[in-house]
Enzyme design. Structure first.
Site, PDB file in Angstrom:
ATOM      1  N   GLU A  61       0.815  -1.220   0.000  1.00  0.00           N
ATOM      2  CA  GLU A  61       0.000   0.000   0.000  1.00  0.00           C
ATOM      3  C   GLU A  61       0.846   1.267   0.000  1.00  0.00           C
ATOM      4  O   GLU A  61       0.466   2.275  -0.589  1.00  0.00           O
ATOM      5  CB  GLU A  61      -0.948   0.028   1.200  1.00  0.00           C
ATOM      6  CG  GLU A  61      -2.094  -0.975   1.121  1.00  0.00           C
ATOM      7  CD  GLU A  61      -1.721  -2.306   1.764  1.00  0.00           C
ATOM      8  OE1 GLU A  61      -0.533  -2.535   2.043  1.00  0.00           O
ATOM      9  OE2 GLU A  61      -2.653  -3.120   1.984  1.00  0.00           O
ATOM     10  N   PHE A 123     -11.436  -6.765  14.079  1.00  0.00           N
ATOM     11  CA  PHE A 123     -10.381  -7.272  13.207  1.00  0.00           C
ATOM     12  C   PHE A 123     -10.022  -6.228  12.158  1.00  0.00           C
ATOM     13  O   PHE A 123     -10.883  -5.653  11.510  1.00  0.00           O
ATOM     14  CB  PHE A 123     -10.831  -8.573  12.523  1.00  0.00           C
ATOM     15  CG  PHE A 123      -9.824  -9.093  11.525  1.00  0.00           C
ATOM     16  CD1 PHE A 123      -8.574  -9.522  11.958  1.00  0.00           C
ATOM     17  CD2 PHE A 123     -10.114  -9.129  10.176  1.00  0.00           C
ATOM     18  CE1 PHE A 123      -7.636  -9.975  11.042  1.00  0.00           C
ATOM     19  CE2 PHE A 123      -9.187  -9.597   9.262  1.00  0.00           C
ATOM     20  CZ  PHE A 123      -7.931 -10.011   9.691  1.00  0.00           C
ATOM     21  N   GLN A 124      -8.737  -5.963  12.000  1.00  0.00           N
ATOM     22  CA  GLN A 124      -8.211  -4.967  11.068  1.00  0.00           C
ATOM     23  C   GLN A 124      -8.793  -3.567  11.302  1.00  0.00           C
ATOM     24  O   GLN A 124      -8.960  -2.788  10.375  1.00  0.00           O
ATOM     25  CB  GLN A 124      -8.405  -5.395   9.602  1.00  0.00           C
ATOM     26  CG  GLN A 124      -7.544  -6.604   9.249  1.00  0.00           C
ATOM     27  CD  GLN A 124      -7.436  -6.851   7.760  1.00  0.00           C
ATOM     28  OE1 GLN A 124      -8.363  -6.575   7.007  1.00  0.00           O
ATOM     29  NE2 GLN A 124      -6.302  -7.408   7.336  1.00  0.00           N
ATOM     30  N   LYS A 173     -17.316  -0.084   5.969  1.00  0.00           N
ATOM     31  CA  LYS A 173     -17.822  -1.082   5.024  1.00  0.00           C
ATOM     32  C   LYS A 173     -19.319  -0.917   4.756  1.00  0.00           C
ATOM     33  O   LYS A 173     -19.777  -1.035   3.621  1.00  0.00           O
ATOM     34  CB  LYS A 173     -17.531  -2.483   5.558  1.00  0.00           C
ATOM     35  CG  LYS A 173     -17.844  -3.581   4.552  1.00  0.00           C
ATOM     36  CD  LYS A 173     -17.454  -4.963   5.080  1.00  0.00           C
ATOM     37  CE  LYS A 173     -17.590  -5.998   3.961  1.00  0.00           C
ATOM     38  NZ  LYS A 173     -17.223  -7.351   4.432  1.00  0.00           N
ATOM     39  N   MET A 491      24.727   8.327   1.930  1.00  0.00           N
ATOM     40  CA  MET A 491      24.651   9.623   2.593  1.00  0.00           C
ATOM     41  C   MET A 491      24.907   9.479   4.096  1.00  0.00           C
ATOM     42  O   MET A 491      25.566  10.317   4.711  1.00  0.00           O
ATOM     43  CB  MET A 491      23.298  10.277   2.324  1.00  0.00           C
ATOM     44  CG  MET A 491      23.207  11.728   2.774  1.00  0.00           C
ATOM     45  SD  MET A 491      24.471  12.774   2.016  1.00  0.00           S
ATOM     46  CE  MET A 491      23.592  13.413   0.585  1.00  0.00           C
TER      47      MET A 491
END
Lengths: 586, 183
Positions: A61, A123-124, A173, A491
């Site tokens: 993502e 959940f999630q 949802k 760097m």
């Protein structure tokens, strides 16, 4: 934006949240979404299944947010990314903060657990709305499906207007699943969203006077010019008063890299001439910049003799770091259009006044440019990283899109590759995010399928984005992936060398994958080179390959980026190279 | 130094979080913050006292004004304004000093809101310095418990509330389109 605003679907049609969302995206001219599906976005992905909007499946993502940025940075349009609740949304956060720092218009759609479950540690579930508050310009949580059209259009409006930035819309949802009579939005009303675009006429007139009166003026132009499409107006200003102009890291390409008034980039790794110019100027004409610490160095030693004209669309940038004697709040394009007009009006009476001082100023600047130019270095045994950039520059001719991560390769690519147009140079400037280059190249290539796109990475950042090889292979994107491989986090190593007694702690990157095997595993070509005479042929082979190409370039391991203004140092006290002679302005 | 801010904020989800978040993220110390509905119940008024260096004051106001849900952020520090705070205080009182406590309360125009064998609950309103004095004084009589409201302020200078007007859908896109075409 869309070439035409699409007519809305019929008012009053009973539609699901998912379909309303798609309808609103179409109205906003969205043709492409970068995303990754998951549990709570199932209804949305189901609606997308046979919809005209193309969805690009990334492999992480975070890279959806970076790809959306690449798309936006290459075109100026809004980049759209999408992720599921919890981990999906959390993975977007780095990309959103990155967009925030560089003012890139991105709209992120995230799924959220069903409204009834919010707050139950479902959940999630994650508090996406709370967590992304400081990561975005504004964010929304949709509480009812009837709000969806208003919120989506507000999100796009906020992302694109004023100082652009990322906006996130969190959608539970049940909102995707619920349905309502679709009412197309016909106007946007955000009473507290204040836009200041026009610029104060009196201030603009005073600015024109100050510019004509200055003896050693310096235009300091940044990303704001690019966001505002004000590059033509910038060029007009620079030419009509023959002003020297530096472009910040975010502003490269605002004035063409081959323009005779272009004095390269100022700052920590800016050129000698740009920094000496900024130090000695008596008038800074700051256009769409924010006096970043990487530009100013130690603040009390930054442009100590200068007055400042500061043009910015965001009032909070004015006098945030450096006090502006003449602030102008407004859109760069609008302000510069008016400023150029007044400049011309005043020209007959004012041009001659300072002409000899101006000529002397130009001589001084040209002297600095000749004294310490930004020039590539070459070796017969090894590929110098600067050599790599010089070859890419020669192939690009100022016309190719170049994306980078952060670090040494980014600085060399900024110093040594010319950008003759805006929106060619795509890098993570403010946040300095490793792993940005490859996914943003995906976005840029989708946006500009016919353009040559180089994704230049270090061997560190590259390994943060390897999963996107699959996306590139999947779509046969002809991105030229060039890894400047010095075997170190260059760097960080440079700083350990210079400031930590050369104690190289955790900066060695061993076990880099074999290039032809890695690329081959994804079904495209790859190669490793280490000899200077192989460099140009290999780059040409990469460019001539119709599909993706992965070129791993083994470069001199211990090369450092110069000039360098040490952190907290004054910009006129640059370290010009190894060993470290110090140049101090008289 | 202390800076008093008055904010008019839309009652939208997360509005308070945004204000507090900006103050925290920009490293401004919050001394007190009060928030309640206004006559228009879609809006809230916040009075915020922050402790910041003088030169940062303008920046605080600008950062708060940038929030989409903030209709107006004003700096009342040097404006003509009235600022008050309320304290609710419980003091344990011995039989011997009950009368003295009541006398002191009267001097401060404080009101007794509860009286019991243990002592008094007292309400006092005023500017914060006056309340400091009152609290100090009550402490000398015995154990106290204190809840302060934080400052609420109202400006005495009429302020024009400038609000953005509705924008027809697509206006921004059309303007953007013009820019791209005029390249």
């Amino acid at each position: 934006m869309a070439s035409t605003i699409n007519p809305p679907a019929g008012a009053g049609t009973l539609m699901s949240g998912s379909h309303i969302l798609l309808e609103c995206l179409v109205r906003e001219g969205v043709d492409l979404i970068f995303g990754y599906p998951g549990g709570v976005t199932l209804p949305f992905y189901d609606a997308m299944y046979d919809h005209q909007i193309q969805h690009v499946l990334v492999r992480h993502e975070q890279n959806a947010a970076f790809a959306a940025q690449g798309y936006s940075r290459a075109t100026g349009k809004v980049g759209v990314c999408c992720a599921t609740s919890g981990p999906g949304a959390m993975n977007l956060v780095t990309g959103l903060v990155d967009a925030m720092m560089d003012s890139i218009p991105v709209v992120a759609i995230t799924g959220q657990v069903t409204s009834k479950l919010i707050g139950t540690d479902a959940f999630q579930e994650a508090d996406t709305f709370g967590i992304t508050r400081p990561a975005t310009k504004h964010n929304f949580m949709v509480k009812h499906v009837s709000e969806l059209p208003r919120i989506i259009h507000e999100a796009f409006y906020i992302a694109t207007t004023g100082r652009p930035g990322p906006v996130l819309v969190d959608i539970p949802k049940d909102i995707f699943q619920g349905s309502t009579q679709y009412q197309p939005v016909d106007s946007i009303h955000l009473p507290g969203y204040k836009l200041y675009t026009e610029g104060h006429t009196g201030q603009i007139r005073r600015a024109a006077q100050m510019i004509w009166e200055a003896e050693r003026p310096m235009v300091y132009a940044g990303g704001g010019i690019i966001h505002s499409h004000a590059h033509n107006e910038l060029r007009e200003l620079v030419e009509l008063a023959d002003l020297p102009c530096v472009n910040t890291l975010m502003g490269l390409g605002a004035l063409p890299g081959n323009h005779r008034n272009f004095i390269s980039m100022p700052g920590m790794h800016g050129s000698y001439a740009a920094n000496m110019g900024m130090y000695n100027t008596d008038l800074i004409i700051a256009l769409g910049v924010r006096f970043d610490d990487r530009v100013t160095g130690r603040l009390n030693a930054f442009a100590p003799h200068a007055k400042v004209i500061h043009v910015d669309i965001d009032p909070s940038e004015i006098s945030k770091i450096r006090n502006a004697e003449l602030p102008i709040v407004g859109d760069a394009k609008k302000v510069l259009t008016k400023l150029n007009k007044v400049m011309r009006e005043l020209e007959p009476e004012m041009r001659a006044q300072k002409s000899s001082a101006r000529a002397e100023w130009w001589n001084t600047i040209r002297g600095w440019m000749e004294q310490h130019p930004l020039k590539p270095e070459f070796s017969v045994d090894e590929i110098k990283p600067q050599h790599l950039m010089a070859e890419i520059d020669s192939i690009s001719g100022g016309e190719a899109i170049v994306t980078t991560d952060v670090g040494q390769h980014q600085m060399w690519a900024a110093q040594l590759i010319r950008y003759n147009h805006p929106r060619l140079w795509i890098n993570s400037g403010g946040l300095g995010t490793m792993g940005f280059g490859l996914p943003s190249a995906i976005g840029a290539q989708f946006a500009c399928p016919d353009k040559l796109v180089f994704s230049i990475c270090g061997d560190g950042g590259f390994q943060m984005s390897i999963p996107e090889f699959a996306t590139i292979a999947n779509h046969k994107l002809p991105v030229k992936i060039i890894v400047m491989n010095n075997g170190y986090l260059g760097m960080v190593r440079q700083w350990q060398e210079l400031f930590y007694n050369n104690r190289l702690s955790e900066v060695t990157l061993d076990s880099f994958p074999e290039a032809h095997l890695l690329a081959g595993a994804y079904g495209f070509k790859g190669k490793t080179i280490s000899k200077p005479e192989k460099l140009r042929p290999a780059l040409l082979e990469a460019v001539n390959e119709p599909g993706p190409y992965f070129l791993n370039v083994r470069v001199t391991p211990f090369e450092n980026v110069y000039p360098m203004v040490p952190a907290g140092g004054a910009i006129n006290e640059m370290v010009l190279g190894q060993p470290q002679p110090v140049a101090v302005a008289s | 130094m202390l800076q008093t801010l008055s904010l008019l904020v839309e009652n939208k989800p997360g509005a308070l979080m945004r204000v507090v978040g900006v103050l925290a993220a920009r490293n401004y110390n919050v001394e007190s913050l009060t928030v309640a509905r206004t006559l228009d119940d879609t809006l809230s008024r916040m009075t915020i006292v922050v402790d910041v260096e003088h030169k940062v004051r303008a920046q605080v106001v600008k950062q708060l004004n940038k929030l989409v849900n903030v209709l107006q952020a004003a700096d009342l520090t040097e404006e003509r304004s009235v600022a008050r705070e309320m304290v609710l205080l419980r003091v344990r009182a011995e039989m011997s000093n009950r009368t003295a406590i009541l006398k002191e309360a009267e001097i401060f125009q404080a009101r007794v809101v509860d009286s019991s064998v243990e002592g008094f609950a007292i309400e006092c309103t005023g500017d914060p310095e006056k309340l400091d004095e009152f609290i100090d004084l009550m402490r000398s009589y015995g154990e106290i418990e204190v809840t302060r409201s934080g400052l609420v302020a109202v400006t005495l200078e009429p302020k024009k509330l400038r609000l953005a007007t509705p924008v027809p859908m697509g206006a921004a896109e059309e303007e953007e389109q013009e820019r791209v075409l005029s390249k």
